[in-house]
Write a protein that holds these residues in place. Structure first.
Motif, short mmCIF file in Angstrom:
data_model
loop_
_atom_site.label_atom_id
_atom_site.label_comp_id
_atom_site.label_asym_id
_atom_site.label_seq_id
_atom_site.Cartn_x
_atom_site.Cartn_y
_atom_site.Cartn_z
N ILE A 101 -5.11 3.07 -9.84
CA ILE A 101 -5.16 1.67 -10.22
C ILE A 101 -6.61 1.31 -10.47
O ILE A 101 -7.49 1.75 -9.72
CB ILE A 101 -4.57 0.76 -9.12
CG1 ILE A 101 -3.21 1.30 -8.65
CG2 ILE A 101 -4.39 -0.66 -9.64
CD1 ILE A 101 -2.71 0.63 -7.40
N LYS A 102 -6.84 0.52 -11.48
CA LYS A 102 -8.24 0.16 -11.78
C LYS A 102 -8.68 -0.95 -10.85
O LYS A 102 -8.54 -2.13 -11.14
CB LYS A 102 -8.36 -0.28 -13.24
CG LYS A 102 -8.84 0.83 -14.15
CD LYS A 102 -9.34 0.27 -15.46
CE LYS A 102 -10.74 0.77 -15.75
NZ LYS A 102 -11.40 0.09 -16.82
N LEU A 103 -9.18 -0.56 -9.68
CA LEU A 103 -9.67 -1.54 -8.72
C LEU A 103 -11.14 -1.30 -8.45
O LEU A 103 -11.61 -0.16 -8.55
CB LEU A 103 -8.90 -1.41 -7.40
CG LEU A 103 -7.45 -1.86 -7.35
CD1 LEU A 103 -6.86 -1.53 -6.01
CD2 LEU A 103 -7.33 -3.34 -7.62
N SER A 104 -11.86 -2.35 -8.10
CA SER A 104 -13.24 -2.15 -7.66
C SER A 104 -13.22 -1.70 -6.20
O SER A 104 -12.16 -1.64 -5.56
CB SER A 104 -14.04 -3.43 -7.81
OG SER A 104 -13.72 -4.31 -6.77
N VAL A 106 -14.08 -3.30 -3.70
CA VAL A 106 -13.56 -4.39 -2.86
C VAL A 106 -12.03 -4.36 -2.84
O VAL A 106 -11.40 -4.51 -1.79
CB VAL A 106 -14.09 -5.75 -3.36
CG1 VAL A 106 -13.48 -6.89 -2.57
CG2 VAL A 106 -15.60 -5.80 -3.26
N GLY A 107 -11.43 -4.13 -4.01
CA GLY A 107 -9.97 -4.06 -4.08
C GLY A 107 -9.43 -2.90 -3.26
O GLY A 107 -8.43 -3.04 -2.53
N ILE A 110 -9.46 -3.89 0.30
CA ILE A 110 -8.35 -4.79 0.65
C ILE A 110 -7.07 -3.99 0.87
O ILE A 110 -6.34 -4.21 1.84
CB ILE A 110 -8.15 -5.86 -0.44
CG1 ILE A 110 -9.37 -6.79 -0.52
CG2 ILE A 110 -6.90 -6.69 -0.17
CD1 ILE A 110 -9.34 -7.73 -1.69
N ILE A 111 -6.81 -3.01 -0.04
CA ILE A 111 -5.64 -2.13 0.13
C ILE A 111 -5.71 -1.46 1.50
O ILE A 111 -4.73 -1.42 2.25
CB ILE A 111 -5.62 -1.04 -0.97
CG1 ILE A 111 -5.36 -1.66 -2.34
CG2 ILE A 111 -4.59 0.03 -0.63
CD1 ILE A 111 -3.96 -1.61 -2.83
N VAL A 114 -4.92 -3.98 4.33
CA VAL A 114 -3.50 -4.35 4.34
C VAL A 114 -2.66 -3.21 4.90
O VAL A 114 -1.74 -3.41 5.70
CB VAL A 114 -3.04 -4.73 2.91
CG1 VAL A 114 -1.53 -4.76 2.81
CG2 VAL A 114 -3.60 -6.06 2.51
N PRO A 138 3.15 -11.60 7.45
CA PRO A 138 2.44 -12.55 6.57
C PRO A 138 1.08 -12.97 7.12
O PRO A 138 0.10 -13.02 6.37
CB PRO A 138 3.39 -13.75 6.50
CG PRO A 138 4.71 -13.18 6.76
CD PRO A 138 4.52 -12.03 7.69
N PHE A 141 -1.28 -10.11 6.75
CA PHE A 141 -1.62 -9.92 5.34
C PHE A 141 -2.70 -10.90 4.91
O PHE A 141 -3.68 -10.53 4.28
CB PHE A 141 -0.37 -10.13 4.47
CG PHE A 141 0.38 -8.87 4.18
CD1 PHE A 141 0.29 -7.78 5.02
CD2 PHE A 141 1.18 -8.77 3.05
CE1 PHE A 141 0.99 -6.61 4.76
CE2 PHE A 141 1.87 -7.61 2.77
CZ PHE A 141 1.77 -6.53 3.63
N ILE A 142 -2.48 -12.18 5.26
CA ILE A 142 -3.42 -13.20 4.81
C ILE A 142 -4.80 -12.96 5.44
O ILE A 142 -5.82 -13.12 4.79
CB ILE A 142 -2.87 -14.60 5.13
CG1 ILE A 142 -1.73 -14.91 4.14
CG2 ILE A 142 -3.95 -15.67 5.02
CD1 ILE A 142 -0.82 -16.03 4.55
N ILE A 145 -7.03 -10.08 3.83
CA ILE A 145 -7.77 -10.29 2.57
C ILE A 145 -9.25 -10.57 2.85
O ILE A 145 -10.11 -9.85 2.35
CB ILE A 145 -7.09 -11.39 1.73
CG1 ILE A 145 -5.73 -10.87 1.26
CG2 ILE A 145 -7.94 -11.75 0.54
CD1 ILE A 145 -4.87 -11.92 0.63
N ILE A 149 -12.31 -7.93 2.04
CA ILE A 149 -13.40 -8.28 1.12
C ILE A 149 -14.75 -8.02 1.79
O ILE A 149 -15.66 -7.41 1.21
CB ILE A 149 -13.28 -9.75 0.66
CG1 ILE A 149 -12.07 -9.90 -0.27
CG2 ILE A 149 -14.54 -10.20 -0.06
CD1 ILE A 149 -11.74 -11.33 -0.65
N ASN B 4 -8.61 -6.91 -11.69
CA ASN B 4 -7.45 -6.35 -10.98
C ASN B 4 -7.46 -6.69 -9.48
O ASN B 4 -6.42 -6.79 -8.85
CB ASN B 4 -7.41 -4.84 -11.15
CG ASN B 4 -6.90 -4.44 -12.52
OD1 ASN B 4 -6.63 -5.31 -13.35
ND2 ASN B 4 -6.77 -3.16 -12.75
N ASP B 5 -8.66 -6.87 -8.93
CA ASP B 5 -8.76 -7.25 -7.51
C ASP B 5 -8.09 -8.60 -7.28
O ASP B 5 -7.39 -8.80 -6.28
CB ASP B 5 -10.22 -7.33 -7.08
CG ASP B 5 -10.89 -5.97 -7.12
OD1 ASP B 5 -10.17 -4.98 -7.30
OD2 ASP B 5 -12.11 -5.90 -6.98
N ALA B 16 3.37 -11.88 1.20
CA ALA B 16 3.28 -12.58 2.49
C ALA B 16 4.19 -13.81 2.50
O ALA B 16 4.91 -14.06 3.47
CB ALA B 16 1.84 -12.97 2.77
#
Lengths: 165, 122
Positions: A101-104, A106-107, A110-111, A114, A138, A141-142, A145, A149, B4-5, B16
């Motif tokens: 997946i094209k994520l930076s 930071v993304g 986050i994965i 999570v 939930p 999850f929240i 994030i 980051i 995408n992020d 959630a």
């Protein structure tokens, strides 16, 4: 495996363990919401993932869980399995998302955070023998994030600063 | 941050939200019971079908716990623990929700009263 890389990986491994230990000593991080922590060690795992790839990051991550078990929490008890399942899921999905997946960075982080929550909820469902725990997901999850980051930005800084080059 | 992020963050928030909402929709009104467990042993079953205000005293690990019920809802009114998490949680009404008082070793699970359905079928 060349010597230079071996030395660097072992230093990163010890750094991740020290970060875990320091984090567990700071009551502010552990105290606000029970069960939530920043996961500073994960920044090191992400750094290894970006510097050396999945295999080395996987090895460092699992070794870290075992060493933290020996040093602080004990081996093969419930806390050990909580961190093992979180670490396994997180490194596998981080490597997957980095590749496909094209994520930076930071993304990817986050994965990772999570997946840490999902891994721990799975163990909690098995241990407490009730599916109801899934309704805490939930909230986790929240909260994943912002922590994801922060950790991602730390890893990015370390990568750009070329601490290891 | 990459575009995408942002998409990833939105997806996580949606998941959630779904997990948060589903039990609230699924929860059937009335016909609910609250099972109170002490050290994983069922010690009390409270019927939540009445709207009257009622109080129950339960012995926890750190002393007495007062549980209050009203309008098909239940809460822990007073309890003795370091963080007072379960009394801060407040009123709970949806089936499959749990109140956990770990310092007092008390778990309150809200469940559908299935015995009632059995009685109807018979």
């Amino acid at each position: 495996m060349d010597l230079r890389k071996t030395v660097r990986l072992s230093m990163l491994l010890s750094l991740s363990i020290v970060l875990s230990l320091i984090e567990s000593m700071i009551p502010i991080i552990n105290g606000i919401i029970p069960g939530i922590k920043l996961g500073l060690a994960n920044a090191i795992i992400i750094l290894v993932l970006y510097l050396y790839g999945f295999k080395d990051a996987f090895f460092i991550s699992i070794t870290r869980v075992f060493l933290i078990g020996i040093i602080r929490t004990g081996l093969f008890n419930i806390i050990f399995f909580f961190s093992l399942s979180g670490a396994l899921l997180s490194i596998i999905f981080m490597a997957f998302s980095k590749r496909f997946i094209k994520l930076s960075i930071v993304g990817v982080s986050i994965i990772g955070s999570v997946m840490h929550s999902i891994g721990q909820i799975i163990i909690a469902i098995i241990y407490l023998d009730t599916i109801n725990i899934i309704y805490y997901l939930p909230y986790l999850f929240i909260l994943s994030i912002p922590t994801g980051i922060i950790i991602g930005l730390i890893a990015k800084k370390m990568l750009n600063a070329k601490i290891i080059n | 941050m990459h575009k995408n992020d942002m998409i990833l963050i939105v997806i996580i928030l949606i998941i959630a939200l779904i997990i948060f909402i589903v039990p609230k929709i699924n929860s059937n009104q009335g016909n609910k019971i609250a099972n109170v467990y002490y050290e994983n042993k069922l010690i009390k079953t409270i019927d939540l079908s009445s709207n009257l205000k009622q109080e129950y005293n339960i012995k926890g690990y750190n002393g007495n716990i007062v549980i209050e019920t009203k309008d098909n809802m239940i809460r822990v009114k007073t309890e003795n623990s370091p963080l007072h998490l379960c009394s801060k949680q407040g009123w709970v009404e949806n089936s499959h929700e749990v109140i956990v008082c770990l310092p007092n070793r008390i778990i309150i699970k809200i469940e559908d009263n299935e015995e009632m359905y059995d009685a109807v079928v018979r």
